[in-house]
Write a protein that holds these residues in place. Structure first.
Motif, mmCIF file in Angstrom:
data_model
loop_
_atom_site.group_PDB
_atom_site.id
_atom_site.type_symbol
_atom_site.label_atom_id
_atom_site.label_comp_id
_atom_site.label_asym_id
_atom_site.label_seq_id
_atom_site.Cartn_x
_atom_site.Cartn_y
_atom_site.Cartn_z
ATOM 1 N N PHE A 44 18.832 -1.340 -61.651
ATOM 2 C CA PHE A 44 18.900 -0.666 -62.449
ATOM 3 C C PHE A 44 20.561 -0.544 -63.365
ATOM 4 O O PHE A 44 21.107 -1.923 -62.788
ATOM 5 C CB PHE A 44 19.365 0.319 -61.785
ATOM 6 N N LEU A 45 20.774 -0.016 -64.182
ATOM 7 C CA LEU A 45 21.785 0.554 -64.667
ATOM 8 C C LEU A 45 23.127 0.459 -63.715
ATOM 9 O O LEU A 45 23.276 1.000 -62.800
ATOM 10 C CB LEU A 45 21.971 1.416 -65.652
ATOM 11 N N THR A 95 15.489 5.533 -51.400
ATOM 12 C CA THR A 95 14.564 6.246 -51.484
ATOM 13 C C THR A 95 14.226 7.531 -52.446
ATOM 14 O O THR A 95 12.346 7.570 -52.257
ATOM 15 C CB THR A 95 15.634 7.552 -50.845
ATOM 16 N N ASN A 96 14.557 6.894 -53.467
ATOM 17 C CA ASN A 96 14.004 7.834 -54.601
ATOM 18 C C ASN A 96 12.816 6.956 -55.610
ATOM 19 O O ASN A 96 12.360 7.758 -56.741
ATOM 20 C CB ASN A 96 14.706 8.710 -55.440
ATOM 21 N N MET A 97 13.232 5.868 -55.605
ATOM 22 C CA MET A 97 12.392 5.348 -56.392
ATOM 23 C C MET A 97 11.899 3.771 -55.843
ATOM 24 O O MET A 97 12.328 2.767 -56.930
ATOM 25 C CB MET A 97 13.671 4.839 -58.437
ATOM 26 N N LYS A 98 11.518 3.873 -55.156
ATOM 27 C CA LYS A 98 11.159 2.188 -54.495
ATOM 28 C C LYS A 98 9.844 2.159 -55.011
ATOM 29 O O LYS A 98 9.933 0.666 -54.741
ATOM 30 C CB LYS A 98 10.376 3.526 -52.787
ATOM 31 N N SER A 99 9.203 2.308 -55.908
ATOM 32 C CA SER A 99 8.652 1.927 -56.771
ATOM 33 C C SER A 99 8.384 1.104 -57.684
ATOM 34 O O SER A 99 8.025 0.205 -57.917
ATOM 35 C CB SER A 99 6.572 2.550 -57.164
ATOM 36 N N LEU A 100 9.218 1.333 -58.127
ATOM 37 C CA LEU A 100 10.135 0.664 -59.555
ATOM 38 C C LEU A 100 11.037 -0.201 -58.481
ATOM 39 O O LEU A 100 11.029 -1.437 -59.483
ATOM 40 C CB LEU A 100 11.024 1.514 -60.231
ATOM 41 N N LEU A 101 11.767 -0.304 -57.746
ATOM 42 C CA LEU A 101 12.317 -1.394 -57.165
ATOM 43 C C LEU A 101 11.464 -2.048 -56.820
ATOM 44 O O LEU A 101 12.105 -3.209 -56.905
ATOM 45 C CB LEU A 101 13.441 -0.404 -55.928
ATOM 46 N N ALA A 102 10.552 -1.681 -55.836
ATOM 47 C CA ALA A 102 9.575 -3.095 -55.546
ATOM 48 C C ALA A 102 8.817 -3.925 -57.032
ATOM 49 O O ALA A 102 8.771 -5.215 -56.073
ATOM 50 C CB ALA A 102 8.459 -1.866 -54.572
ATOM 51 N N GLU A 103 8.815 -2.752 -57.842
ATOM 52 C CA GLU A 103 8.144 -4.039 -58.369
ATOM 53 C C GLU A 103 9.359 -4.740 -59.406
ATOM 54 O O GLU A 103 9.318 -5.894 -59.420
ATOM 55 C CB GLU A 103 7.590 -3.348 -59.937
ATOM 56 N N MET A 104 10.387 -4.403 -59.414
ATOM 57 C CA MET A 104 11.785 -5.483 -59.680
ATOM 58 C C MET A 104 11.356 -7.016 -58.878
ATOM 59 O O MET A 104 11.503 -7.874 -59.674
ATOM 60 C CB MET A 104 12.909 -4.768 -59.391
ATOM 61 N N VAL A 105 11.796 -6.733 -57.406
ATOM 62 C CA VAL A 105 12.161 -7.581 -56.661
ATOM 63 C C VAL A 105 11.002 -8.237 -55.972
ATOM 64 O O VAL A 105 11.149 -9.483 -55.651
ATOM 65 C CB VAL A 105 12.587 -6.859 -55.221
ATOM 66 N N ARG A 106 10.185 -8.293 -56.289
ATOM 67 C CA ARG A 106 8.368 -8.470 -55.405
ATOM 68 C C ARG A 106 8.513 -10.026 -56.104
ATOM 69 O O ARG A 106 7.800 -11.004 -55.317
ATOM 70 C CB ARG A 106 6.923 -7.607 -56.142
#
Length: 314
Positions: free
Chosen positions: A15-16, A127-138
């Motif tokens: 993220f930024l 908490t608020n952007m779990k799906s975006l975060l998951a795609e980043m780290v997967r």
């Protein structure tokens, strides 16, 4: 096209203000990165830190900015490839763009993917952007948590990432550099108990912790409730007791369990609920491609399914 003609791509996402630019600046300044040929740096958002023109020149790097996600297309990237003819490509990806939508030219091959995370803002994004975060780290080989100063519960950060990407190397850094963390005090069970009884939360933490700190559990007895999985290729005296886990969202489910040797496996049915008491060993197992946790059952009793069948890392 030969494999040797494929162009390596290094993706740095996050993220930024997560430290992506600092990481790339540090990398470009290293002697080992003074490679032959040109580097194309594709910048997908502008943060507070700018790239120094001298550094770009000294490292033979050209920078191109793509500000809109709809403009990040294989055809646009191909035009940059034709324009600069780079030997390698670094992409500083925008964390607000869904990583699974990324498409690259067919002859660009991802060589490495690294995710940078500001530890001080991680709980908010988790908490608020779990799906975006998951795609980043997967699919990231390395996760760098920076700005860890004053944060005490780094153990939970590591477990949250490992639940999504078990193979990722996770690095914690504060203002003094990399942190050699010890998480044993954060475990929700006592390692001196005999047996170590694992509840829903404890089972998930034990599973993740065993990957990195198996030595903590060797020759100790553990007890937990699990579901029976009997893979077709397994020997008759082994099964996998485990639990379904929600790692980031309802659509992202995994079965977490290790091999268990048990002489009466034939009496167990697929998906039975059992209470397992077992000793933890480290042994070679083909499906591990090496050594790993192998449980030796002392007792396996059929039991009722728990009130919460699915454990969660959320």
């Amino acid at each position: 096209m030969r494999i040797s003609d494929m162009k390596p791509v290094y993706i740095i996402n996050g993220f930024l203000e997560s430290g992506k630019t600092e990481f790339i600046v540090y990398t470009l300044a290293q002697p080992y990165f003074q490679l032959k040929g040109k580097t194309l740096l594709v910048l997908c958002e502008e943060g507070e830190i700018e790239y120094d023109e001298k550094l770009l020149k000294d490292s033979n790097t050209v920078l191109e900015l793509i500000e809109e996600e709809e403009d990040f297309t294989p055809s646009a990237l191909m035009e940059l490839d034709k324009k600069y003819k780079p030997e390698r490509i670094i992409i500083e990806y925008n964390g607000m763009w869904n990583f699974k939508n990324m498409k690259l030219p067919w002859h660009w091959s991802i060589e490495q993917q690294i995710t940078c995370i500001d530890a001080s803002t991680f709980p908010m994004y988790y908490t608020n952007m779990k799906s975006l975060l998951a795609e980043m780290v997967r699919k990231s080989e390395m996760i760098i948590f920076n700005r860890c100063d004053g944060i005490e519960d780094l153990a939970s950060y590591k477990r949250n990432i490992k639940a999504v990407n078990q193979k990722a190397e996770i690095i914690f850094e504060d203002s003094n550099g990399e942190i050699d963390e010890i998480f044993e005090d954060d475990l929700p069970y006592n390692l001196e108990d005999d047996p170590i009884v694992l509840d829903n939360t404890g089972y998930g933490i034990w599973y993740i912790d065993s990957m990195d700190h198996l030595e903590r559990y060797l020759d100790k007895r553990i007890q937990f409730t699990a579901q029976v999985l009997k893979p077709e290729n397994f020997p008759k005296d082994a099964f996998v007791p485990g639990r379904m886990a929600m790692t980031c969202c309802a659509e992202d489910m995994s079965f977490l369990g290790y091999v268990c040797k048990y002489g009466e496996t034939d009496k167990l049915e697929q998906r039975d609920w059992v209470k397992v008491t077992a000793v933890v060993r480290e042994e070679y197992w083909k499906d591990y491609n090496g050594k790993g946790p192998v449980l030796h059952a002392l007792k396996v009793e059929k039991t009722k399914k728990p009130r919460e069948e699915i454990i969660s890392f959320m």
